[in-house]
Design a protein around this motif. Sequence first.
Motif, PDB file in Angstrom:
ATOM      1  N   ALA A  29       1.171  -1.287  -0.353  1.00  0.00           N
ATOM      2  CA  ALA A  29       0.404  -0.202   0.025  1.00  0.00           C
ATOM      3  C   ALA A  29       0.876   0.995  -0.148  1.00  0.00           C
ATOM      4  O   ALA A  29       0.393   2.212  -0.131  1.00  0.00           O
ATOM      5  CB  ALA A  29      -0.955   0.327   1.265  1.00  0.00           C
ATOM      6  N   ASP A  30       2.422   1.235   0.529  1.00  0.00           N
ATOM      7  CA  ASP A  30       3.104   2.151  -0.511  1.00  0.00           C
ATOM      8  C   ASP A  30       2.703   3.141  -1.367  1.00  0.00           C
ATOM      9  O   ASP A  30       3.302   2.405  -2.252  1.00  0.00           O
ATOM     10  CB  ASP A  30       4.250   1.968   0.205  1.00  0.00           C
ATOM     11  N   ALA A  37       8.094   0.301  -8.469  1.00  0.00           N
ATOM     12  CA  ALA A  37       8.938   1.439  -8.298  1.00  0.00           C
ATOM     13  C   ALA A  37      10.188   1.406  -7.062  1.00  0.00           C
ATOM     14  O   ALA A  37      11.756   1.435  -7.956  1.00  0.00           O
ATOM     15  CB  ALA A  37       9.138   2.949  -8.294  1.00  0.00           C
ATOM     16  N   THR A  38      10.445   0.345  -6.196  1.00  0.00           N
ATOM     17  CA  THR A  38      11.600   0.174  -5.888  1.00  0.00           C
ATOM     18  C   THR A  38      11.747  -1.168  -5.505  1.00  0.00           C
ATOM     19  O   THR A  38      12.923  -1.646  -6.027  1.00  0.00           O
ATOM     20  CB  THR A  38      11.201   0.675  -4.479  1.00  0.00           C
ATOM     21  N   ALA A  39      11.541  -1.966  -4.317  1.00  0.00           N
ATOM     22  CA  ALA A  39      11.055  -3.099  -4.077  1.00  0.00           C
ATOM     23  C   ALA A  39      11.906  -4.105  -5.125  1.00  0.00           C
ATOM     24  O   ALA A  39      12.799  -4.898  -5.153  1.00  0.00           O
ATOM     25  CB  ALA A  39      10.536  -4.058  -3.300  1.00  0.00           C
ATOM     26  N   LEU A  45      17.936  -6.185  -9.063  1.00  0.00           N
ATOM     27  CA  LEU A  45      19.173  -5.869  -9.261  1.00  0.00           C
ATOM     28  C   LEU A  45      20.536  -7.088  -8.005  1.00  0.00           C
ATOM     29  O   LEU A  45      21.280  -6.879  -8.546  1.00  0.00           O
ATOM     30  CB  LEU A  45      19.669  -4.979  -8.514  1.00  0.00           C
ATOM     31  N   LEU A  46      19.629  -7.405  -7.068  1.00  0.00           N
ATOM     32  CA  LEU A  46      20.381  -7.530  -6.227  1.00  0.00           C
ATOM     33  C   LEU A  46      19.741  -9.344  -6.401  1.00  0.00           C
ATOM     34  O   LEU A  46      18.901  -9.931  -5.826  1.00  0.00           O
ATOM     35  CB  LEU A  46      20.196  -7.854  -5.023  1.00  0.00           C
ATOM     36  N   LEU A  51      11.483 -11.089  -1.855  1.00  0.00           N
ATOM     37  CA  LEU A  51      11.275 -10.101  -1.923  1.00  0.00           C
ATOM     38  C   LEU A  51      10.237 -10.790  -1.055  1.00  0.00           C
ATOM     39  O   LEU A  51       9.439 -11.401  -1.901  1.00  0.00           O
ATOM     40  CB  LEU A  51      11.325  -9.322  -3.194  1.00  0.00           C
ATOM     41  N   MET A  52       9.441 -10.562   0.202  1.00  0.00           N
ATOM     42  CA  MET A  52       8.402 -10.488   0.719  1.00  0.00           C
ATOM     43  C   MET A  52       7.909  -9.144   0.991  1.00  0.00           C
ATOM     44  O   MET A  52       7.593  -8.302   1.254  1.00  0.00           O
ATOM     45  CB  MET A  52       8.419 -10.922   1.969  1.00  0.00           C
ATOM     46  N   ARG A  53       6.266  -9.065   0.515  1.00  0.00           N
ATOM     47  CA  ARG A  53       5.349  -8.379   0.266  1.00  0.00           C
ATOM     48  C   ARG A  53       4.383  -8.676   1.514  1.00  0.00           C
ATOM     49  O   ARG A  53       3.989  -8.904   2.333  1.00  0.00           O
ATOM     50  CB  ARG A  53       4.381  -8.276  -0.520  1.00  0.00           C
TER      51      ARG A  53
END
Length: 67
Positions: A29-30, A37-39, A45-46, A51-53
């Motif tokens: 919800a960010d 756009a971020t995570a 890239l890594l 990745l956990m939502r």
Amino acid sequence: MPSWIEDFRRDVEAVRESGKPAFILHGTADRILPIDATARPLRDLLRGASLMRVLHPLVEWSVQNEE
């Protein structure tokens, strides 16, 4: 906030070069720093990063693995 304009690309490169595992936790919800756009780009890239939502807490509090 000053960190919003800070360039973290060198930090990402340092983490990648370290070979250490990366764990990214991001809320769905960010609206300021959206996950798309971020995570998700950071995960790409890594290579090998997890990745956990975190789903919207007002609707349902849970964490989902996204690999």
